[in-house]
Design a protein around this motif. Structure first.
Motif, short mmCIF file in Angstrom:
data_model
loop_
_atom_site.label_atom_id
_atom_site.label_comp_id
_atom_site.label_asym_id
_atom_site.label_seq_id
_atom_site.Cartn_x
_atom_site.Cartn_y
_atom_site.Cartn_z
N ILE A 11 69.90 -97.89 53.57
CA ILE A 11 69.21 -96.88 54.39
C ILE A 11 68.88 -95.66 53.54
O ILE A 11 67.76 -95.14 53.58
N VAL A 12 69.85 -95.21 52.76
CA VAL A 12 69.64 -94.03 51.91
C VAL A 12 68.53 -94.31 50.90
O VAL A 12 67.65 -93.46 50.68
N GLU A 17 63.04 -93.28 48.99
CA GLU A 17 61.69 -93.69 48.56
C GLU A 17 60.62 -93.06 49.44
O GLU A 17 59.60 -92.58 48.96
N GLN A 18 60.86 -93.07 50.76
CA GLN A 18 59.91 -92.45 51.69
C GLN A 18 59.77 -90.95 51.41
O GLN A 18 58.66 -90.40 51.45
N ALA A 19 60.90 -90.30 51.15
CA ALA A 19 60.88 -88.86 50.88
C ALA A 19 60.11 -88.55 49.61
O ALA A 19 59.32 -87.59 49.57
N LEU A 20 60.32 -89.34 48.57
CA LEU A 20 59.58 -89.12 47.33
C LEU A 20 58.07 -89.27 47.55
O LEU A 20 57.28 -88.46 47.06
N SER A 122 56.31 -84.44 57.62
CA SER A 122 57.50 -83.89 56.96
C SER A 122 58.49 -83.39 57.99
O SER A 122 59.70 -83.54 57.82
N ARG A 123 58.02 -82.82 59.09
CA ARG A 123 58.92 -82.40 60.18
C ARG A 123 59.63 -83.60 60.80
O ARG A 123 60.84 -83.54 61.05
N ARG A 124 58.88 -84.65 61.07
CA ARG A 124 59.49 -85.84 61.67
C ARG A 124 60.49 -86.47 60.71
O ARG A 124 61.56 -86.92 61.13
N PHE A 125 60.17 -86.50 59.42
CA PHE A 125 61.09 -87.06 58.44
C PHE A 125 62.38 -86.24 58.40
O PHE A 125 63.48 -86.79 58.41
#
Length: 159
Positions: A11-12, A17-20, A122-125
């Motif tokens: 999960i991390v 990867e999504q955050a990058l 970015s808010r939803r993430f």
């Protein structure tokens, strides 16, 4: 009984990867917005254009900060799963900061749709990471009901 969030290395890694990708997309979108305007016109900018530039800078900073906080949280969890950080260190130093202040919806309308989309994603993430952090921390909080049940069992066994 409510289930606590189980944060796994998979999960991390997926979130990391999504955050990058989202952080890079935000950089590109805000750089395109900023570079898309002729810098010579900045000296003759109308009040509306000046307002748009202020909103652009503010939202770029908020979005970048939001993503960097999420990335730092994810990096701490990666370090924990790699054995580079103890659970105590993670609980003590791996806190997710509170979210950035909400933007004025009228200000967001000054941005183009790509920039508004990146801000919203970015808010939803960040909210997803915050929910994981909250559930993970709740796992360690003292649960009075559980303590009372343990006392009752001990009292019945030894009383």
């Amino acid at each position: 009984m409510s289930a606590t969030a189980t944060i796994t290395p998979a999960i991390v890694e997926a979130l990391y990867e999504q955050a990058l990708c989202l952080a890079e997309e935000a950089r590109l979108v805000f750089d395109d917005e900023r570079d898309g305007r002729d810098s010579r016109l900045a000296l003759r900018a109308t009040p509306a254009e000046a307002d748009r530039r202020v909103v652009l800078g503010t939202e770029a900073l908020r979005t970048t900060t939001r993503m960097m906080h999420a990335l730092a949280w994810l990096l701490n969890h990666r370090a924990y799963f790699a054995g580079e950080m103890s659970e105590f260190q993670l609980r003590r130093f791996g806190r997710l900061p509170p979210p950035q202040p909400e933007s004025d919806p009228a200000d967001l309308l000054l941005l183009d749709t790509r920039a508004r989309d990146v801000v919203d994603r970015s808010r939803r993430f960040y909210a997803r990471v915050a929910r994981l952090d909250s559930a993970w921390r709740a796992h360690f909080a003292m649960q009075p009901a559980a303590v009372h049940r343990l006392r009752e069992r001990l009292g019945a066994a030894f009383g």
